[in-house]
Enzyme design. Sequence first.
Site, PDB file in Angstrom:
ATOM      1  N   ASP A 180       0.855  -1.186   0.000  1.00  0.00           N
ATOM      2  CA  ASP A 180       0.000   0.000   0.000  1.00  0.00           C
ATOM      3  C   ASP A 180       0.890   1.234   0.000  1.00  0.00           C
ATOM      4  OD1 ASP A 180      -2.375   1.726   0.358  1.00  0.00           O
ATOM      5  OD2 ASP A 180      -3.346  -0.165   0.898  1.00  0.00           O
ATOM      6  N   HIS A 251      -2.863   3.254  -4.607  1.00  0.00           N
ATOM      7  CA  HIS A 251      -2.246   2.730  -3.383  1.00  0.00           C
ATOM      8  C   HIS A 251      -0.796   2.292  -3.614  1.00  0.00           C
ATOM      9  CE1 HIS A 251      -5.739   2.895  -0.726  1.00  0.00           C
ATOM     10  NE2 HIS A 251      -6.464   2.600  -1.792  1.00  0.00           N
ATOM     11  N   GLU A 321      -9.752   2.718  -5.407  1.00  0.00           N
ATOM     12  CA  GLU A 321      -9.401   4.092  -5.050  1.00  0.00           C
ATOM     13  C   GLU A 321      -8.222   4.635  -5.855  1.00  0.00           C
ATOM     14  OE1 GLU A 321     -10.943   4.166  -0.455  1.00  0.00           O
ATOM     15  OE2 GLU A 321      -8.955   3.345  -0.778  1.00  0.00           O
ATOM     16  N   TRP A 462      -8.450  -3.563   8.076  1.00  0.00           N
ATOM     17  CA  TRP A 462      -7.531  -2.471   7.689  1.00  0.00           C
ATOM     18  C   TRP A 462      -6.892  -1.949   8.967  1.00  0.00           C
ATOM     19  CZ3 TRP A 462      -6.760  -2.491   2.704  1.00  0.00           C
ATOM     20  CH2 TRP A 462      -7.783  -2.943   1.846  1.00  0.00           C
ATOM     21  N   THR A 463      -5.582  -1.745   8.937  1.00  0.00           N
ATOM     22  CA  THR A 463      -4.871  -1.584  10.213  1.00  0.00           C
ATOM     23  C   THR A 463      -4.338  -0.169  10.473  1.00  0.00           C
ATOM     24  OG1 THR A 463      -2.851  -2.398   9.165  1.00  0.00           O
ATOM     25  CG2 THR A 463      -4.218  -4.022  10.324  1.00  0.00           C
TER      26      THR A 463
HETATM   27  C1  ACM Z   1     -10.904  -0.541   0.247  1.00  0.00           C
HETATM   28  O1  ACM Z   1     -11.430  -0.529   1.361  1.00  0.00           O
HETATM   29  N1  ACM Z   1     -10.300   0.536  -0.226  1.00  0.00           N
HETATM   30  C2  ACM Z   1     -10.929  -1.721  -0.579  1.00  0.00           C
END
Ligand code: ACM
Length: 547
Positions: A180, A251, A321, A462-463
Amino acid sequence: MDNLVPAPVRVGRNDQGTGFLPDHSTTLLAGPGTGTTERWLRSALGASLGLPLAPARPGDEATGNTVELRVDPALAPEAYQLTVAPGTGVRITGGDPAGVFWGAQTLRQLLGPEAFRRAPVASGQVRPVPFLEIEDAPRFGWRGMMLDVARHFMRKDDVLRYLDLLAAHKLNVFHFHLTDDQGWRVEIKRHPRLTETASWRARSKYGHRASELWDETPHGGFYTQDDIREIVAYAAARHIRVVPEIDIPGHSQAAISAYPELGNTDVIDTSTLSVWDTWGINPNVLAPTDTTLRFFEGVFEELLELFPADTSPFIHIGGDECLKDQWKASPAAQARIAELGLRDEDELQSWFIRHFDTWLTARGRRLIGWDEILEGGLAEGAAISSWRGYAGGVAAAEAGHDVVMCPEQQVYLDHRQDGGPDEPMPIGYVRTLEDVYRFEPVPPQLSEEAAAHVIGTQANVWTEVMQNRARVDYQVFPRLAALAEVAWSPLPAPGERDFAGFERRMSEHYARLDALGVDYRPPGGPLPWQRRPGILGRPIEGPPPNV
Ligand code: ACM
């Protein structure tokens, strides 16, 4: 038994006698194809019980003190039958080796919470398994969890621990979000700077993206190729498929910071970029050039070696995104649009994704991406992770594409699970255990044919605000147990969920999680850091909630 999580399809109880209690002379009678379960029973359950669980001798028959494992392809894939009877001990029959393994997970639950300890428990602490018969099979073939190790790195040993936790919940997909903006976590030998420099950032935002707080400690880490092989083998031994994700073309700031030629050099000076230290959606996306395509083909070549086709049929390429501002401003990107006869930047993203779909398909893999890859046309054979609600998943399923339902409104475990003031660094909205339990992966408007394309569901972790293992545990549990039941167990009736029944069964499951050392959010009583101060490694107080 009425405390299994996830709930099995059918349990028939025979109340005669005291049941089966393994002891030092209990043996494992392992039939062809059951080696993974035999090894797991000996190394995990045997270690907890302090029993050798020795192999039976060739030709031995089942007795009242054997655990017999066998595969019977007449049963469905991943299905199993577990029979406990006085003359024949425990017999687990699976439709395939995975089914046998899931049956063994049920056996451990039947022995009581102490059977989940890592160190041997004193004799007398496990309980006899009642004489019974269980028939069980999963509702979905894809039952998963995504772990983001880019925003905060998780050590290899802790990843292995998570694989054990997934297995204990009969979850069979580990979606490994490896890259990311904030860090690149997998060694790629031909592009060494991805880990030499792109795996570390100077500092981290403390809290959500609008927060003014910073943790000034450099943060990073990566998995060597040997680490990855170990993780993949450990998952395979637990019948868990690993879905590695390399998130492109958005990302990607960490990769661009290491290799500036990957960025839109005709729009910004990409040589000034560093690994991103804050959260949110980043404008620095990959340039749609041949250089970028060749670079990532090289990445995927190494990735396919590390994640073999039998345990990683799907490769996730992200696709979420991807802001298009730089492509709009870039003469090179615009020239590419013109050369390819594309309508706009959305179609350019589509072209980019299709390139890797063709490339992966030619190598026997299937591409999966976030639902944005629908925009501008989805490559044939591609599957999607529907995260922006159900709509992407519905559109994809109706168009004949496979879908993993993981809408952020329901199964994003970074969102807080309670509205109270005790939640550490709150992010997002409140999604309780009950909310997750009531999540339905198949929207009712789908035709039967389209519904069959919903191949399963997963929770996404997601951290950004999960700085260590204790915090990950807290966000994930107990809600992952609810997701596991959504993914595995049949509905009592269409559209129905028995949350009260689940809560009752959870009272035993909390004791299992205690034995496993999981820092879950308890339904009442002190929170983990109130019992063990300091485990979050940061003050509990954070910025105010962002929603
Ligand atoms: C995401 O939560 N951007 C896949």
